[in-house]
Design an enzyme around this catalytic site. Structure first.
Site, PDB file in Angstrom:
ATOM      1  N   GLY A 190       0.911  -1.593   0.022  1.00 48.38           N
ATOM      2  CA  GLY A 190      -0.311   0.492   0.406  1.00 48.38           C
ATOM      3  C   GLY A 190       1.339   1.108   0.123  1.00 48.38           C
ATOM      4  N   ASN A 230       4.006   1.786   3.100  1.00 50.25           N
ATOM      5  CA  ASN A 230       5.364   1.630   2.757  1.00 50.25           C
ATOM      6  C   ASN A 230       6.334   2.659   2.767  1.00 50.25           C
ATOM      7  OD1 ASN A 230       4.126  -0.877   1.453  1.00 50.25           O
ATOM      8  ND2 ASN A 230       4.107   0.376  -1.230  1.00 50.25           N
ATOM      9  N   THR A 288       9.779  11.386 -10.369  1.00 51.34           N
ATOM     10  CA  THR A 288      11.574  10.324 -10.574  1.00 51.34           C
ATOM     11  C   THR A 288      10.875  10.074 -11.633  1.00 51.34           C
ATOM     12  OG1 THR A 288       8.769   9.130  -9.278  1.00 51.34           O
ATOM     13  CG2 THR A 288      10.634  10.364  -7.854  1.00 51.34           C
ATOM     14  N   ASP A 306       7.836   4.608  -3.556  1.00 47.86           N
ATOM     15  CA  ASP A 306       7.846   4.941  -1.534  1.00 47.86           C
ATOM     16  C   ASP A 306       8.829   5.293  -1.403  1.00 47.86           C
ATOM     17  OD1 ASP A 306       4.912   4.684  -2.908  1.00 47.86           O
ATOM     18  OD2 ASP A 306       5.158   2.371  -2.668  1.00 47.86           O
ATOM     19  N   GLY A 338       9.796  -7.320  -2.852  1.00 50.33           N
ATOM     20  CA  GLY A 338       8.342  -7.228  -2.109  1.00 50.33           C
ATOM     21  C   GLY A 338       8.390  -5.500  -1.841  1.00 50.33           C
TER      22      GLY A 338
HETATM   23  O1  RIB Z   1       3.761   1.339  -5.028  1.00 48.66           O
HETATM   24  C1  RIB Z   1       4.434  -0.037  -4.479  1.00 48.66           C
HETATM   25  C2  RIB Z   1       2.140  -0.035  -4.205  1.00 48.66           C
HETATM   26  O2  RIB Z   1       0.944   0.134  -5.078  1.00 48.66           O
HETATM   27  C3  RIB Z   1       2.351  -1.608  -3.167  1.00 48.66           C
HETATM   28  O3  RIB Z   1       2.516  -1.685  -2.925  1.00 48.66           O
HETATM   29  C4  RIB Z   1       0.979  -1.669  -3.746  1.00 48.66           C
HETATM   30  O4  RIB Z   1       0.287  -2.390  -2.509  1.00 48.66           O
HETATM   31  C5  RIB Z   1       0.289  -0.651  -4.135  1.00 48.66           C
HETATM   32  O5  RIB Z   1      -0.721   0.138  -3.307  1.00 48.66           O
END
Ligand code: RIB
Length: 312
Positions: free
Chosen positions: A40, A44, A220, A252, A287
Site C-alpha cells: 500500500g 510503504n 521521479t 515509496d 516486495g
Molecule cells: O507503490 C507500491 C504499492 O502500490 C504496492 O505496495 C501496492 O500495494 C500498491 O499500492
C-alpha cells in the site's frame, strides 16, 4: 503521541506473482511463484520513514480480516504509530502485482477498507494533524478525502507533500496548496495535461504546475534519475547504479528517504540524493515493505552514480 509527520493513505496486502513476462491484453502467461507481502503506497511510505528513524503516525483503515492484523503488525514492526488506524467491518485493501524478470511490475488495487477513509474520520483525528508539522498523502484513498485533507491541513499551517499516485486529475484549488509534489512521468502528464516525451517537456509541465501554485516538484524517472523544479531552479539528479530485481515500492522508498532527510536537514538537494539511495536498495530486493532499507543499510552501502545521463 505527536509525530513529525502524518501519512494519510492506503494499506494493502500485496499478492505478488513472479513471471517471465507481464501478460498483454488478451494474453495468458505462466507465473512462477506467489507471495503475500504488506504494501500500500501510504503504508510503504510511512514504513520507509519510520525504518529510517522518523516519528510517523498514520491515518487510514484496514478491514477486520486476518490481513488487517498482519498489515498493522508489519507497520508496527517498522516503527509506525498505528494507534489511529481504524479497523472496520469488511476486507482490507489488496493489490495484485505481477513482477517480470526485469523487475518491472503492473498493479491492480482493490481498495477495500481504504475506500472508507473519509472526511468524518479526518475530523475525528484533527488533533493528530494539528500536532504534526508535515502531512504526506497519496491517491489510493477517495479523491474527495485527499482534497479535504489538503485543504484542512493547509488551514492548519502544515507543509503538504503529495505523491499523486495512482494518477488522477486535480483541480487548481488543491494543487496550489501543495508544497512538494512528487509524481512520476505518467502522473506529471496527467496533472499538467501535457505529453511527456523528454527532459524539456518535464520541465515545461513542472513550470506550468508551479505557475498554478505548487511550490516544488520532484519528478521521479526510474532508471533516468529524478528532476527537481521550483520557481528558480531546475536540477537533474543522475541515478545510482543497481541490479534491478523488483521496482515495487521504489517510489515509496524514494519518498520515505527524501522526507526523512528533508525533515532533518531542510536541504532539498541532499535529501533527493538520500531518497535515491533508499530506492536503490529497495529495487534490489523483492516486495514492498520488506524491501525498505534501514539507516544502517544506507550508510553501509557503496553507491555509484551512473556516469551517463539518459533522459531523452
Ligand atoms: O507503490 C507500491 C504499492 O502500490 C504496492 O505496495 C501496492 O500495494 C500498491 O499500492
Amino acid at each position: 503521541m505527536s509525530s513529525d509527520i502524518i501519512v494519510i493513505g492506503s494499506i494493502n496486502m500485496d499478492i505478488v506473482v513472479k513471471t517471465k513476462e507481464i501478460p498483454k491484453v488478451g494474453e495468458t502467461v505462466i507465473g512462477r511463484e506467489i507471495t503475500e507481502n504488506p504494501g500500500g503506497k501510504g503504508a510503504n511510505q510511512a514504513a520507509a520513514l519510520a525504518k529510517l528513524g522518523t516519528k510517523v503516525s498514520f491515518l487510514g483503515m484496514v478491514g477486520n480480516d486476518t490481513n488487517g492484523k498482519k498489515l498493522l503488525s508489519s507497520m508496527q514492526e517498522s516503527g509506525v504509530n498505528t494507534s489511529l488506524i481504524k479497523s472496520i467491518e469488511g476486507s482490507s485493501g489488496t493489490a495484485f502485482i505481477s513482477v517480470d524478470d526485469e523487475g518491472n511490475n503492473s498493479i491492480i488495487v482493490v481498495p477495500g477498507a481504504n475506500d472508507k477513509v473519509d472526511k468524518n474520520y479526518l475530523e475525528e483525528n484533527i488533533n493528530a494533524i494539528k500536532e504534526t508539522k508535515f502531512v504526506l498523502l497519496q491517491q489510493e484513498i477517495p479523491m474527495e478525502t485527499v482534497k479535504e485533507a489538503v485543504l484542512l491541513s493547509k488551514k492548519l499551517g502544515k507543509t503538504i507533500i503529495l505523491n499523486p499516485a495512482p494518477a488522477h486529475c486535480l483541480d487548481e484549488e488543491v494543487l496550489k496548496n501543495i508544497d512538494i509534489l512528487i509524481p512520476n512521468e505518467h502522473e506529471l502528464a496527467r496533472l499538467s495535461n501535457r505529453e511527456i516525451k523528454d527532459i524539456d517537456s518535464i520541465i515545461e509541465a513542472s513550470k506550468y504546475l508551479i505557475s498554478v501554485g505548487v511550490s516544488k516538484i520532484i519528478t521521479t524517472l526510474g532508471e533516468k534519475g529524478a528532476i527537481y523544479v521550483d520557481e528558480a531552479v531546475v536540477q537533474h539528479f543522475k541515478p545510482f547504479t543497481a541490479k534491478v530485481i523488483d521496482t515495487t515500492a521504489a517510489g515509496d522508498s524514494f519518498i520515505g528517504g527524501f522526507l526523512h532527510s528533508y525533515l532533518d536537514t531542510g536541504n532539498i538537494f541532499k535529501s533527493i540524493e538520500f531518497g535515491q539511495k533508499a530506492a536503490t536498495i529497495t529495487i534490489q530486493k523483492y516486495g514492498a515493505q520488506v524491501s525498505l532499507p534501514t539507516i544502517e543499510e544506507i550508510n553501509n552501502y557503496g553507491f555509484y552514480k551512473k556516469s551517463e545521463v539518459i533522459v531523452d
